[in-house]
Design a protein around this motif. Structure first.
Motif, PDB file in Angstrom:
ATOM      1  N   ILE A  19      24.343  16.165  26.071  1.00 27.92           N
ATOM      2  CA  ILE A  19      23.429  15.339  25.506  1.00 27.92           C
ATOM      3  C   ILE A  19      24.047  13.967  24.974  1.00 27.92           C
ATOM      4  CG2 ILE A  19      21.810  17.249  24.959  1.00 27.92           C
ATOM      5  CD1 ILE A  19      22.692  16.593  21.600  1.00 27.92           C
ATOM      6  N   ALA A  20      23.011  12.928  24.855  1.00 27.03           N
ATOM      7  CA  ALA A  20      23.561  11.768  23.938  1.00 27.03           C
ATOM      8  C   ALA A  20      22.403  11.415  23.044  1.00 27.03           C
ATOM      9  CB  ALA A  20      23.593  10.727  25.171  1.00 27.03           C
ATOM     10  N   ILE A  21      22.775  10.559  21.973  1.00 22.27           N
ATOM     11  CA  ILE A  21      21.986  10.294  20.914  1.00 22.27           C
ATOM     12  C   ILE A  21      21.802   8.657  20.953  1.00 22.27           C
ATOM     13  CG2 ILE A  21      21.109  10.328  18.559  1.00 22.27           C
ATOM     14  CD1 ILE A  21      22.381  12.977  18.452  1.00 22.27           C
ATOM     15  N   ILE A  22      20.562   8.259  21.291  1.00 27.67           N
ATOM     16  CA  ILE A  22      20.353   6.712  20.832  1.00 27.67           C
ATOM     17  C   ILE A  22      19.759   6.364  19.738  1.00 27.67           C
ATOM     18  CG2 ILE A  22      19.353   4.694  22.161  1.00 27.67           C
ATOM     19  CD1 ILE A  22      19.785   6.006  24.877  1.00 27.67           C
ATOM     20  N   ARG A  23      20.111   5.571  19.051  1.00 31.95           N
ATOM     21  CA  ARG A  23      19.756   5.182  17.575  1.00 31.95           C
ATOM     22  C   ARG A  23      18.971   3.901  17.518  1.00 31.95           C
ATOM     23  NH1 ARG A  23      24.280   6.315  13.243  1.00 31.95           N
ATOM     24  NH2 ARG A  23      23.290   8.359  13.414  1.00 31.95           N
ATOM     25  N   GLY A  61       5.797   2.583  32.083  1.00 33.71           N
ATOM     26  CA  GLY A  61       4.602   2.632  33.220  1.00 33.71           C
ATOM     27  C   GLY A  61       4.538   3.927  33.828  1.00 33.71           C
ATOM     28  N   ALA A  62       4.664   4.080  35.137  1.00 33.78           N
ATOM     29  CA  ALA A  62       4.567   5.135  35.981  1.00 33.78           C
ATOM     30  C   ALA A  62       5.928   5.694  36.191  1.00 33.78           C
ATOM     31  CB  ALA A  62       4.309   5.080  37.317  1.00 33.78           C
ATOM     32  N   LYS A  63       6.852   5.054  35.583  1.00 39.98           N
ATOM     33  CA  LYS A  63       8.546   5.669  35.860  1.00 39.98           C
ATOM     34  C   LYS A  63       8.769   6.596  34.538  1.00 39.98           C
ATOM     35  CE  LYS A  63      13.066   4.258  36.790  1.00 39.98           C
ATOM     36  NZ  LYS A  63      14.083   3.034  36.905  1.00 39.98           N
ATOM     37  N   VAL A  64       9.266   7.970  35.075  1.00 42.57           N
ATOM     38  CA  VAL A  64       9.780   8.668  33.859  1.00 42.57           C
ATOM     39  C   VAL A  64      11.183   8.764  33.952  1.00 42.57           C
ATOM     40  CG1 VAL A  64       9.899  11.051  33.122  1.00 42.57           C
ATOM     41  CG2 VAL A  64       7.687  10.218  34.211  1.00 42.57           C
ATOM     42  N   TYR A  65      11.859   8.432  32.993  1.00 41.77           N
ATOM     43  CA  TYR A  65      13.330   8.275  32.653  1.00 41.77           C
ATOM     44  C   TYR A  65      13.861   9.521  32.534  1.00 41.77           C
ATOM     45  CZ  TYR A  65      13.114   3.142  32.739  1.00 41.77           C
ATOM     46  OH  TYR A  65      13.069   1.858  33.164  1.00 41.77           O
ATOM     47  N   ASP A  66      13.508  10.457  31.326  1.00 38.83           N
ATOM     48  CA  ASP A  66      13.921  11.636  31.009  1.00 38.83           C
ATOM     49  C   ASP A  66      13.243  12.412  30.058  1.00 38.83           C
ATOM     50  OD1 ASP A  66      16.026  13.533  30.728  1.00 38.83           O
ATOM     51  OD2 ASP A  66      17.064  12.521  29.103  1.00 38.83           O
ATOM     52  N   GLN A  67      13.111  13.801  29.975  1.00 38.19           N
ATOM     53  CA  GLN A  67      12.673  14.500  28.946  1.00 38.19           C
ATOM     54  C   GLN A  67      13.552  14.425  27.783  1.00 38.19           C
ATOM     55  OE1 GLN A  67      12.174  18.750  29.261  1.00 38.19           O
ATOM     56  NE2 GLN A  67      10.034  18.501  28.630  1.00 38.19           N
ATOM     57  N   VAL A  68      12.804  14.189  26.370  1.00 38.11           N
ATOM     58  CA  VAL A  68      14.051  13.768  25.418  1.00 38.11           C
ATOM     59  C   VAL A  68      13.155  14.513  24.119  1.00 38.11           C
ATOM     60  CG1 VAL A  68      14.688  11.618  26.169  1.00 38.11           C
ATOM     61  CG2 VAL A  68      12.880  11.612  24.808  1.00 38.11           C
ATOM     62  N   LEU A  69      14.114  14.586  23.086  1.00 35.91           N
ATOM     63  CA  LEU A  69      13.673  14.780  21.828  1.00 35.91           C
ATOM     64  C   LEU A  69      13.596  13.536  20.822  1.00 35.91           C
ATOM     65  CD1 LEU A  69      15.359  18.336  21.008  1.00 35.91           C
ATOM     66  CD2 LEU A  69      13.031  18.024  21.467  1.00 35.91           C
ATOM     67  N   LEU A  70      12.603  13.138  20.019  1.00 33.94           N
ATOM     68  CA  LEU A  70      12.467  12.032  19.597  1.00 33.94           C
ATOM     69  C   LEU A  70      12.492  12.384  17.797  1.00 33.94           C
ATOM     70  CD1 LEU A  70      10.814   8.858  20.246  1.00 33.94           C
ATOM     71  CD2 LEU A  70      10.415   9.831  18.072  1.00 33.94           C
ATOM     72  N   SER A  71      13.393  11.954  17.111  1.00 37.83           N
ATOM     73  CA  SER A  71      13.427  12.234  15.647  1.00 37.83           C
ATOM     74  C   SER A  71      12.835  10.965  15.035  1.00 37.83           C
ATOM     75  CB  SER A  71      14.692  12.685  15.270  1.00 37.83           C
ATOM     76  OG  SER A  71      15.445  13.736  15.966  1.00 37.83           O
ATOM     77  N   ILE A  72      11.986  11.207  13.829  1.00 41.68           N
ATOM     78  CA  ILE A  72      11.482  10.080  13.061  1.00 41.68           C
ATOM     79  C   ILE A  72      12.150  10.277  11.799  1.00 41.68           C
ATOM     80  CG2 ILE A  72       9.507   8.993  12.224  1.00 41.68           C
ATOM     81  CD1 ILE A  72       7.894  10.305  14.670  1.00 41.68           C
ATOM     82  N   PHE A  73      12.660   9.127  11.341  1.00 40.72           N
ATOM     83  CA  PHE A  73      13.043   9.095   9.913  1.00 40.72           C
ATOM     84  C   PHE A  73      12.542   7.665   9.129  1.00 40.72           C
ATOM     85  CE2 PHE A  73      16.492  11.021  12.304  1.00 40.72           C
ATOM     86  CZ  PHE A  73      16.419  12.150  11.643  1.00 40.72           C
ATOM     87  N   LYS A  74      11.431   7.759   8.497  1.00 44.12           N
ATOM     88  CA  LYS A  74      10.901   6.585   8.011  1.00 44.12           C
ATOM     89  C   LYS A  74      11.559   6.227   6.732  1.00 44.12           C
ATOM     90  CE  LYS A  74       6.111   7.765   9.646  1.00 44.12           C
ATOM     91  NZ  LYS A  74       4.898   7.942   9.457  1.00 44.12           N
ATOM     92  N   VAL A  84      14.084   4.628  11.254  1.00 45.53           N
ATOM     93  CA  VAL A  84      14.928   4.795  12.108  1.00 45.53           C
ATOM     94  C   VAL A  84      14.621   5.992  13.169  1.00 45.53           C
ATOM     95  CG1 VAL A  84      17.096   6.186  12.584  1.00 45.53           C
ATOM     96  CG2 VAL A  84      16.913   4.532  10.478  1.00 45.53           C
ATOM     97  N   ILE A  85      14.732   5.732  14.334  1.00 51.49           N
ATOM     98  CA  ILE A  85      14.538   6.646  15.576  1.00 51.49           C
ATOM     99  C   ILE A  85      15.785   7.044  16.218  1.00 51.49           C
ATOM    100  CG2 ILE A  85      13.213   6.863  17.663  1.00 51.49           C
ATOM    101  CD1 ILE A  85      11.241   6.627  15.340  1.00 51.49           C
ATOM    102  N   GLU A  86      15.772   8.189  16.343  1.00 49.27           N
ATOM    103  CA  GLU A  86      17.013   9.069  17.106  1.00 49.27           C
ATOM    104  C   GLU A  86      16.372   9.743  18.363  1.00 49.27           C
ATOM    105  OE1 GLU A  86      19.730  11.141  14.757  1.00 49.27           O
ATOM    106  OE2 GLU A  86      20.687   9.391  13.961  1.00 49.27           O
ATOM    107  N   ILE A  87      16.884   9.230  19.743  1.00 50.83           N
ATOM    108  CA  ILE A  87      16.358   9.745  20.874  1.00 50.83           C
ATOM    109  C   ILE A  87      17.600  10.586  21.365  1.00 50.83           C
ATOM    110  CG2 ILE A  87      15.409   9.315  23.213  1.00 50.83           C
ATOM    111  CD1 ILE A  87      14.570   6.468  22.256  1.00 50.83           C
ATOM    112  N   SER A  88      17.278  11.960  21.828  1.00 41.76           N
ATOM    113  CA  SER A  88      18.342  12.961  22.076  1.00 41.76           C
ATOM    114  C   SER A  88      17.955  13.020  23.650  1.00 41.76           C
ATOM    115  CB  SER A  88      18.224  14.021  21.241  1.00 41.76           C
ATOM    116  OG  SER A  88      18.396  13.973  19.854  1.00 41.76           O
ATOM    117  N   CYS A  89      18.748  12.482  24.397  1.00 36.38           N
ATOM    118  CA  CYS A  89      18.651  12.607  26.006  1.00 36.38           C
ATOM    119  C   CYS A  89      19.563  13.394  26.609  1.00 36.38           C
ATOM    120  CB  CYS A  89      18.432  11.151  26.600  1.00 36.38           C
ATOM    121  SG  CYS A  89      19.909  10.136  26.378  1.00 36.38           S
ATOM    122  N   HIS A  90      19.482  13.613  27.844  1.00 37.60           N
ATOM    123  CA  HIS A  90      20.350  14.144  28.519  1.00 37.60           C
ATOM    124  C   HIS A  90      21.761  13.284  28.654  1.00 37.60           C
ATOM    125  CE1 HIS A  90      17.041  16.951  29.803  1.00 37.60           C
ATOM    126  NE2 HIS A  90      17.800  17.736  29.759  1.00 37.60           N
TER     127      HIS A  90
END
Length: 471
Positions: A19-23, A61-74, A84-90
Motif C-alpha cells: 500500500i501507499a499513503i498520499i497525504r 470522470g469515467a476513469k477509475v484509478y483505484d479502490q482506496v481507503l480515505l481517512s478524514i482528520f478535520k 488533513v486527508i490521507e488516501i491509502s491506495c495500492h
C-alpha cells in the motif's frame, strides 16, 4: 513563510509496495478529496465526521484509478492543525503518481520537505524541539536513539525548558517592574529566592549540556577503531562482531589497505566499527597511506580496540629483549595512549584458542588488562561487546532522564548558561537592575530559541529542509 496552499505528498517510502499513503493538508483538502472520491456506500465525504475512514474509489470522470481507503482528520484536531486527508491506495508506483497528478490538477501543490510538520509547528501542535524530534524518530536506527526521540517528541525536553523559562520570566517581570519605580528604590523581586532559582537553572542547564556527550554518540553511533599490526585478525574480528563476511580475510599481511566500516547495535546502542590497515613499518606506498588513515580514524573514534596475535607473543623466553614482539607491542600501545589519552583503549589478544593455560597466565601477567578472544572460533566476543557497552553511560536512559542529542539545542543551552552565570554574578556583586535585566532577557531569548518561541524564517528553513517530503 507558510503558504496557504493545500499541499500533497506521498507519506510512505517511494517505490512499489503493498500500500501507499498520499497525504493532503490545507483548508481545501476536504473539498478537493470529495471531488475525486466516490464512496461505495454513496456517502457525502463533506458531511462525514473527523477521524473516520471510508472505502471508495478515486475517479476522474469515467476513469477509475483505484479502490482506496480515505481517512478524514478535520482541523484543528489533526497532525498539522488543518484539514488533513490521507488516501491509502495500492502500492503501484503508477497508481501513486496518477493519484498525485490528479490532486495537483484539482488544485493541490506539492509539499516541500517537512512542510506538514512545519504547519504543525506554526499551528501550535508541536513546539520546535518536538518537531525536530519527529525527524530524529524517523531516522532512529536503534532502541536508544528511538527512546530519546520518543521522549523529546512527547515534550520531555520542551517541558523542562518551558518550566525554567516560565520561572525566570516571572522574576524578570519583577525586575522590570523595579525599573519603573527606580526613584523609589524598592525591590519587588526577592533576591534570596532569585538566587535559589538561578542556582537551580544553572544545575539543570549543566546536566543537559553534559548529557549531549552521551546523546550525540547514541544518536550518531559510537565509532570504534580496530587497530593493530597486520594479519592479527582485525578483519576476522570485524566479521565476528557483525556475524557476516564483511571484510576480506587473508593470510597475507597488509590485505586491508583501506578502512572498512559497518554498524552493529548492541543492547540498543549503535556502534560503528572501523577495520583499519595494519600498523607497521612498510615501504609499500599504498599500504603507508592506509596506515596514515588508521591514525586519522583513531582520532575520529570514541573507543580504540588494539588487537594483537596472542599466539605470536606466547614465547616469553625473549620477553625482556628490546627486539621481542611483546616489547614492540607495548611500545605501540603506549604510543596510542600518549597520543590519545582521553580515548578508552581495549587491548584484545586474538587467537587465544592456540594458547596453553600456562601461556594464558603468562600473557595476563604481562598485560593484566588484556581480553583474550578467538575471532575465528567466536570465543569471548560477547565479553568484548559487554566491555564496549561499559563505556556508554546509559544510566540516564534507564532513569528516563532528558538527554540532549541536537547540536542546535546544545549551542543554545551553552549560551543560556553563560547568560545565567552573568545574572548570578550580577546578583552577587549588586549590579543595577537595568543591567541585570539585559542578561535575563538574553537568557530568555536562548531558551525561546530551543522551543521555537523565538525563531526566524532562515532557521525554520534550515531545520525543515532536512525532513523527508511527506512529513
Amino acid at each position: 513563510m507558510l503558504s496557504q496552499d493545500t499541499i500533497v505528498a506521498l507519506a510512505t517510502p517511494s517505490g512499489a509496495g503493498a500500500i501507499a499513503i498520499i497525504r493532503i493538508s490545507g483548508k481545501d483538502a476536504l473539498t478537493i478529496a470529495a471531488s475525486l472520491f466516490e464512496s461505495v456506500s454513496g456517502k457525502d465525504i463533506l458531511k462525514q465526521k473527523t477521524h473516520t475512514i471510508h472505502l471508495g474509489h478515486i475517479v476522474d470522470g469515467a476513469k477509475v484509478y483505484d479502490q482506496v481507503l480515505l481517512s478524514i482528520f478535520k482541523g484543528p484536531n489533526s497532525y498539522t492543525g488543518e484539514n488533513v486527508i490521507e488516501i491509502s491506495c495500492h502500492g503501484s508506483t503508477y497508481i501513486q503518481q496518477q493519484i498525485i497528478q490528479l490532486l495537483l490538477r484539482k488544485g493541490c501543490k506539492m509539499a516541500e520537505p517537512g512542510e506538514f510538520t512545519l504547519r504543525a509547528f506554526i499551528n501550535g501542535k508541536l513546539d520546535l524541539s518536538q518537531a525536530e524530534a519527529v525527524a530524529d524518530l524517523i531516522s532512529s536506527e536503534n532502541e536508544a536513539s528511538h527512546q530519546i526521540a520518543m521522549q523529546q517528541m512527547r515534550g520531555g525536553f520542551s517541558n523542562e525548558i518551558a518550566k525554567l523559562r516560565e520561572e525566570l520570566l516571572n522574576f524578570a517581570s519583577l525586575i522590570e517592574l523595579e525599573l519603573d519605580f527606580a526613584e523609589e528604590d524598592v525591590e519587588f523581586a526577592d533576591r534570596t529566592q532569585f538566587h535559589e532559582l538561578l542556582e537551580r537553572i544553572e544545575f539543570v542547564l549543566k546536566r543537559l549540556i553534559d548529557s549531549f556527550a552521551v546523546g550525540n554518540v547514541i544518536k550518531n553511533g559510537i565509532p570504534v577503531a580496530i587497530v593493530g599490526e597486520p594479519n592479527v585478525g582485525k578483519s576476522t574480528l570485524l566479521n565476528a562482531l557483525l556475524n557476516e563476511e564483511r571484510a576480506i580475510v587473508s593470510e597475507i599481511a597488509g590485505t586491508t589497505r583501506d578502512t572498512i566500516e559497518d554498524e552493529l547495535v548492541i543492547n540498543g546502542i549503535g556502534f560503528r566499527f572501523i577495520d583499519t590497515a595494519g600498523i607497521r613499518e612498510t615501504a609499500d606506498i599504498v599500504e603507508s597511506i592506509g596506515i596514515k588513515k588508521t591514525f586519522e580514524k583513531i582520532e575520529q573514534a570514541q573507543v580504540v580496540v588494539y588487537l594483537l596475535d596472542s599466539s605470536q607473543i606466547s614465547d616469553f623466553r625473549l620477553q625482556t629483549s628490546e627486539n621481542s614482539r611483546l616489547h614492540t607491542i607495548k611500545i605501540e600501545v603506549e604510543k596510542i595512549r600518549n597520543q590519545f589519552p582521553l580515548k578508552p583503549l581495549v587491548i584484545i589478544g586474538n587467537k587465544a584458542d592456540m594458547l596453553t593455560e600456562s601461556q594464558i597466565e603468562n600473557l595476563k601477567s604481562e598485560i593484566p588488562e588484556i581480553l583474550l578472544i578467538s575471532a575465528k572460533e567466536n570465543t569471548n566476543i560477547e565479553d568484548l561487546k559487554n566491555q564496549l557497552l561499559s563505556f556508554v553511560n546509559t544510566g540516564a536512559l534507564r532513569n528516563n532522564e532528558t538527554i540532549v542529542t541536537n547540536t542546535r539545542h546544545y549551542d543554545s543551552l551553552l549560551k543560556a548558561l553563560e547568560e545565567i552565570q552573568k545574572v548570578k554574578f550580577g546578583l552577587q556583586t549588586g549590579i543595577s537592575s537595568d543591567l541585570m535585566a539585559i542578561d535575563i532577557r538574553q537568557a530568555l531569548y536562548y531558551f525561546g530559541e530551543i522551543t521555537g518561541q523565538v525563531t526566524n524564517d532562515e532557521l525554520l528553513g534550515n531545520i525543515f529542509a532536512n525532513f523527508c517530503i511527506g512529513k
